[in-house]
Design a protein around this motif. Structure first.
Motif, mmCIF file in Angstrom:
data_model
loop_
_atom_site.group_PDB
_atom_site.id
_atom_site.type_symbol
_atom_site.label_atom_id
_atom_site.label_comp_id
_atom_site.label_asym_id
_atom_site.label_seq_id
_atom_site.Cartn_x
_atom_site.Cartn_y
_atom_site.Cartn_z
ATOM 1 N N ILE A 1 20.199 83.751 72.320
ATOM 2 C CA ILE A 1 19.381 82.541 72.347
ATOM 3 C C ILE A 1 20.276 81.356 72.013
ATOM 4 N N THR A 2 20.263 80.343 72.903
ATOM 5 C CA THR A 2 21.136 79.190 72.686
ATOM 6 C C THR A 2 20.390 77.930 72.273
ATOM 7 N N ARG A 3 19.086 77.851 72.602
ATOM 8 C CA ARG A 3 18.310 76.679 72.164
ATOM 9 C C ARG A 3 16.825 76.884 72.444
ATOM 10 N N ALA A 4 16.010 76.094 71.733
ATOM 11 C CA ALA A 4 14.566 76.066 71.978
ATOM 12 C C ALA A 4 14.295 75.076 73.107
ATOM 13 N N GLY B 1 25.001 89.553 85.364
ATOM 14 C CA GLY B 1 23.722 89.595 84.679
ATOM 15 C C GLY B 1 22.799 88.432 85.002
ATOM 16 N N VAL B 2 21.680 88.397 84.286
ATOM 17 C CA VAL B 2 20.623 87.408 84.475
ATOM 18 C C VAL B 2 20.378 86.701 83.153
ATOM 19 N N ASP B 3 20.205 85.386 83.215
ATOM 20 C CA ASP B 3 19.866 84.625 82.020
ATOM 21 C C ASP B 3 19.018 83.430 82.415
ATOM 22 N N SER B 4 18.800 82.500 81.502
ATOM 23 C CA SER B 4 17.931 81.355 81.767
ATOM 24 C C SER B 4 18.450 80.454 82.874
ATOM 25 N N TRP B 5 19.735 80.492 83.163
ATOM 26 C CA TRP B 5 20.259 79.703 84.277
ATOM 27 C C TRP B 5 19.656 80.191 85.590
ATOM 28 N N LEU B 6 19.218 81.443 85.633
ATOM 29 C CA LEU B 6 18.624 82.002 86.853
ATOM 30 C C LEU B 6 17.098 82.072 86.799
ATOM 31 N N VAL B 7 16.522 82.305 85.612
ATOM 32 C CA VAL B 7 15.073 82.541 85.528
ATOM 33 C C VAL B 7 14.332 81.508 84.691
ATOM 34 N N GLY B 8 15.029 80.561 84.091
ATOM 35 C CA GLY B 8 14.373 79.552 83.264
ATOM 36 C C GLY B 8 14.140 80.034 81.839
ATOM 37 N N GLU B 9 13.310 79.279 81.126
ATOM 38 C CA GLU B 9 13.070 79.603 79.716
ATOM 39 C C GLU B 9 12.295 80.911 79.571
ATOM 40 N N ILE B 10 12.498 81.557 78.434
ATOM 41 C CA ILE B 10 11.815 82.799 78.098
ATOM 42 C C ILE B 10 10.730 82.470 77.077
ATOM 43 N N PRO B 11 9.462 82.834 77.351
ATOM 44 C CA PRO B 11 8.394 82.558 76.391
ATOM 45 C C PRO B 11 8.645 83.279 75.061
ATOM 46 N N THR B 12 8.189 82.678 73.981
ATOM 47 C CA THR B 12 8.368 83.277 72.651
ATOM 48 C C THR B 12 7.818 84.699 72.601
ATOM 49 N N ALA B 13 6.713 84.957 73.282
ATOM 50 C CA ALA B 13 6.121 86.306 73.283
ATOM 51 C C ALA B 13 7.050 87.344 73.908
ATOM 52 N N ASP B 14 7.998 86.907 74.733
ATOM 53 C CA ASP B 14 8.933 87.829 75.373
ATOM 54 C C ASP B 14 10.247 87.981 74.619
ATOM 55 N N VAL B 15 10.370 87.334 73.471
ATOM 56 C CA VAL B 15 11.501 87.569 72.573
ATOM 57 C C VAL B 15 11.026 88.658 71.608
ATOM 58 N N VAL C 1 17.464 96.713 65.472
ATOM 59 C CA VAL C 1 16.731 95.517 65.871
ATOM 60 C C VAL C 1 15.579 95.274 64.907
ATOM 61 N N ALA C 2 15.429 94.019 64.484
ATOM 62 C CA ALA C 2 14.281 93.616 63.653
ATOM 63 C C ALA C 2 13.234 93.013 64.583
ATOM 64 N N TYR C 3 12.086 93.653 64.671
ATOM 65 C CA TYR C 3 11.012 93.177 65.530
ATOM 66 C C TYR C 3 10.074 92.271 64.745
ATOM 67 N N GLY C 4 9.474 91.319 65.443
ATOM 68 C CA GLY C 4 8.490 90.444 64.818
ATOM 69 C C GLY C 4 9.071 89.346 63.949
ATOM 70 N N VAL C 5 10.355 89.041 64.127
ATOM 71 C CA VAL C 5 10.974 87.967 63.340
ATOM 72 C C VAL C 5 11.142 86.736 64.215
ATOM 73 N N ARG C 6 11.267 85.593 63.590
ATOM 74 C CA ARG C 6 11.452 84.342 64.327
ATOM 75 C C ARG C 6 12.809 84.357 65.024
ATOM 76 N N PRO C 7 12.858 83.938 66.287
ATOM 77 C CA PRO C 7 14.146 83.864 66.991
ATOM 78 C C PRO C 7 15.128 82.946 66.275
ATOM 79 N N ARG C 8 16.413 83.293 66.368
ATOM 80 C CA ARG C 8 17.463 82.529 65.713
ATOM 81 C C ARG C 8 18.501 82.095 66.735
ATOM 82 N N ILE C 9 18.715 80.813 66.818
ATOM 83 C CA ILE C 9 19.675 80.257 67.769
ATOM 84 C C ILE C 9 21.074 80.776 67.445
ATOM 85 N N GLY C 10 21.782 81.180 68.504
ATOM 86 C CA GLY C 10 23.142 81.680 68.362
ATOM 87 C C GLY C 10 23.236 83.182 68.175
#
Length: 90
Positions: A44-47, A62-76, A13-22
């Motif tokens: 990640i499917t979209r911003a 499992g759990v995803d945004s359909w259940l919990v909503g968007e994930i803040p950037t700080a939590d990626v 895993v690369a930490y501290g990098v910008r999230p990438r869609i897909g």
């Protein structure tokens, strides 16, 4: 994230990098009924708004945004670069 990743797989895993869609990322999910903020691998499917929409590879579990909503950037937390499959025992 089965069937893409299985229990026992090791991830590079690369930490501290910008999230990438897909791409798959290590994220921190919101608090749930089972305790404090679990760490998970999601795609990640979209911003959206100030965060990211994440989905699971297996919609039946499992759990995803359909259940919990968007994930803040700080939590990626990081981008999954590589998977090493667990060794199969004979």
């Amino acid at each position: 994230m089965e069937p893409t990743y299985a229990g026992g797989d090791r991830l590079l895993v690369a930490y501290g990098v910008r999230p990438r869609i897909g791409r798959a990322h290590v994220i921190r999910l919101p608090d749930g009924p089972d305790g404090p903020r679990p760490i998970a691998v999601k795609r990640i499917t979209r911003a959206v708004g100030d965060g990211w929409w994440v989905e699971r590879d297996n919609p039946a579990e499992g759990v995803d945004s359909w259940l919990v909503g968007e994930i803040p950037t700080a939590d990626v937390l990081g981008l999954v670069l590589l998977r090493v499959r667990r060794a199969k025992r004979s």
